[in-house]
Every structure is written in C-alpha cells, then in structure tokens.
Design a protein around this motif. Structure first.
Motif, PDB file in Angstrom:
ATOM      1  N   SER A   1      -0.229  -0.089  10.280  1.00  0.00           N
ATOM      2  CA  SER A   1      -0.420   0.707   8.817  1.00  0.00           C
ATOM      3  C   SER A   1       0.377  -0.424   7.859  1.00  0.00           C
ATOM      4  O   SER A   1       1.358  -0.665   8.219  1.00  0.00           O
TER       5      SER A   1
ATOM      6  N   GLU B   1      14.156   5.470  -0.728  1.00  0.00           N
ATOM      7  CA  GLU B   1      12.862   4.952  -1.205  1.00  0.00           C
ATOM      8  C   GLU B   1      12.118   4.378  -0.175  1.00  0.00           C
ATOM      9  O   GLU B   1      11.012   4.699   0.280  1.00  0.00           O
TER      10      GLU B   1
ATOM     11  N   ARG C   1      11.007   6.916   2.606  1.00  0.00           N
ATOM     12  CA  ARG C   1       9.988   7.886   2.161  1.00  0.00           C
ATOM     13  C   ARG C   1       8.715   6.982   2.159  1.00  0.00           C
ATOM     14  O   ARG C   1       7.772   7.441   2.431  1.00  0.00           O
ATOM     15  N   LEU C   2       8.720   5.662   1.738  1.00  0.00           N
ATOM     16  CA  LEU C   2       7.361   4.821   1.556  1.00  0.00           C
ATOM     17  C   LEU C   2       6.717   4.693   3.037  1.00  0.00           C
ATOM     18  O   LEU C   2       5.789   5.059   3.509  1.00  0.00           O
TER      19      LEU C   2
ATOM     20  N   ARG D   1       7.281   6.432   5.516  1.00  0.00           N
ATOM     21  CA  ARG D   1       6.656   7.790   6.238  1.00  0.00           C
ATOM     22  C   ARG D   1       5.667   7.999   5.823  1.00  0.00           C
ATOM     23  O   ARG D   1       4.639   8.664   6.335  1.00  0.00           O
ATOM     24  N   ASP D   2       5.445   7.756   4.272  1.00  0.00           N
ATOM     25  CA  ASP D   2       3.928   8.075   3.573  1.00  0.00           C
ATOM     26  C   ASP D   2       2.906   7.359   4.269  1.00  0.00           C
ATOM     27  O   ASP D   2       1.751   7.651   4.252  1.00  0.00           O
ATOM     28  N   ARG D   3       3.282   5.928   4.455  1.00  0.00           N
ATOM     29  CA  ARG D   3       2.175   5.159   4.721  1.00  0.00           C
ATOM     30  C   ARG D   3       1.856   5.033   6.347  1.00  0.00           C
ATOM     31  O   ARG D   3       0.839   4.591   6.912  1.00  0.00           O
TER      32      ARG D   3
ATOM     33  N   SER E   1       3.613   7.296   9.099  1.00  0.00           N
ATOM     34  CA  SER E   1       3.620   8.660   9.699  1.00  0.00           C
ATOM     35  C   SER E   1       4.694   9.285   9.437  1.00  0.00           C
ATOM     36  O   SER E   1       5.890   8.831   9.018  1.00  0.00           O
ATOM     37  N   ALA E   2       4.756  10.668   9.268  1.00  0.00           N
ATOM     38  CA  ALA E   2       6.092  11.678   9.012  1.00  0.00           C
ATOM     39  C   ALA E   2       6.714  11.496  10.121  1.00  0.00           C
ATOM     40  O   ALA E   2       8.097  11.634   9.871  1.00  0.00           O
TER      41      ALA E   2
END
Length: 168
Positions: free
Chosen positions: A18, A130, A133-134, A136-138, A140-141
């Motif tokens: 990813s 930040e 979070r980025l 995990r967003d891009r 996978s959780a």
C-alpha cells in the motif's frame, strides 16, 4: 502489551503493498488474494529500494534492485536493533528525496514495516500520532497493532534506544 507473536486473529492484508505517501510503500511477504487463500508476494523491479525486516528466500527483489535487510522481531528491540530501524528510516527519506520508490516490508506489512515508515514520517515532520493514523488509514486498521512499537514511536526512537542501551 500486544505483539504479533502467534496471533491467529490478525487477518492477512488484502493487498501485497500500500502506498503511504507518494513513493513510499508498505507491504509484506503474503496477502489474502481474491480466492481467499494466502498468496506469496514476490517483489521484482517495482521499487528502487526494498527494505526487508524479515527475509524469506525467493521473495525478491530482482538483482540490481537496492535491498536492505535488517531482520528484527515483532517484539521488544535492543539498542542495536533500534539503531538499525533508525538507519533504515534515514535511507527511506534519502531515497524519497531523490525521487525514487521505496518498499518497506515485513511478514504482513503491519508492525515492523510500520515502525520504520512511521519513524521516517516523524523525521519528515509528522507527529507520531499523525504518522500512525496515516499508516492505518492507508495500509490497514491492523497496522501498528503492536502497542510496544506505538509506545516506542510516541517516546521517540532515540530516547528508547538510549534507555535500552543503559539497561543492557
């Protein structure tokens, strides 16, 4: 403290890799394909630099592709291992600054690769939260579900390394 270990409840990723920020990719050595079965991820020449935090024979990259290998556990790291993570993050940023593509990979592309990429993003000016979070967003959780690695990032890898070396 949660680390990957033998967690059977952690699903394999749905993609081999990813893109986290332009040119920086996070991946693993296996993913769950469309059939629902685990498939191997073999890197050829898609990237200019591949960093492997777990090395499996036959998974690439092709000869001629720059390849940094630094096997580390998905658990507590000693000072030497932390220094290696910091070196890999610097190499990520140098490669990105040169306009080249980077893949950082581990088993599933969740924790070890997340630690290197998050540290690289912090070096580029993101806060640890930040960066987490980025990722995990891009990706996978499940990315950076290793709470120890999250604690390392929030404390700062340089600080953690110093404390580990004092303890040794």
């Amino acid at each position: 403290m949660r680390t990957r270990g033998k967690q059977h409840d952690v699903p394999a990723p749905e993609r081999p890799w990813s893109e986290i920020v332009p040119g920086l990719w996070m991946g693993g050595h296996e993913f769950r394909g469309r059939s629902g079965r685990l498939e191997s991820v073999v890197v050829r020449a898609e990237f200019d630099l591949v960093q492997s935090l777990l090395r499996l024979p036959g998974y690439g990259p092709d000869p001629g592709v720059e390849h940094h290998v630094w096997p580390i556990p998905d658990g507590p790291l000693d000072g030497t291992q932390l220094a290696g993570v910091m070196r890999l993050a610097r190499a990520v940023n140098e490669t990105l600054d040169a306009g080249r593509r980077v893949l950082v990979r581990c088993h599933h592309g969740y924790n070890r690769s997340g630690l290197v990429i998050a540290h690289a993003l912090v070096q580029r000016g993101s806060s640890p939260d930040e960066a987490i979070r980025l990722i995990r967003d891009r990706r996978s959780a499940w990315a950076l579900h290793n709470e120890l690695f999250v604690e390392y990032l929030r404390a700062g890898l340089s600080t953690v390394r110093l404390l580990e070396e004092l303890a040794e």
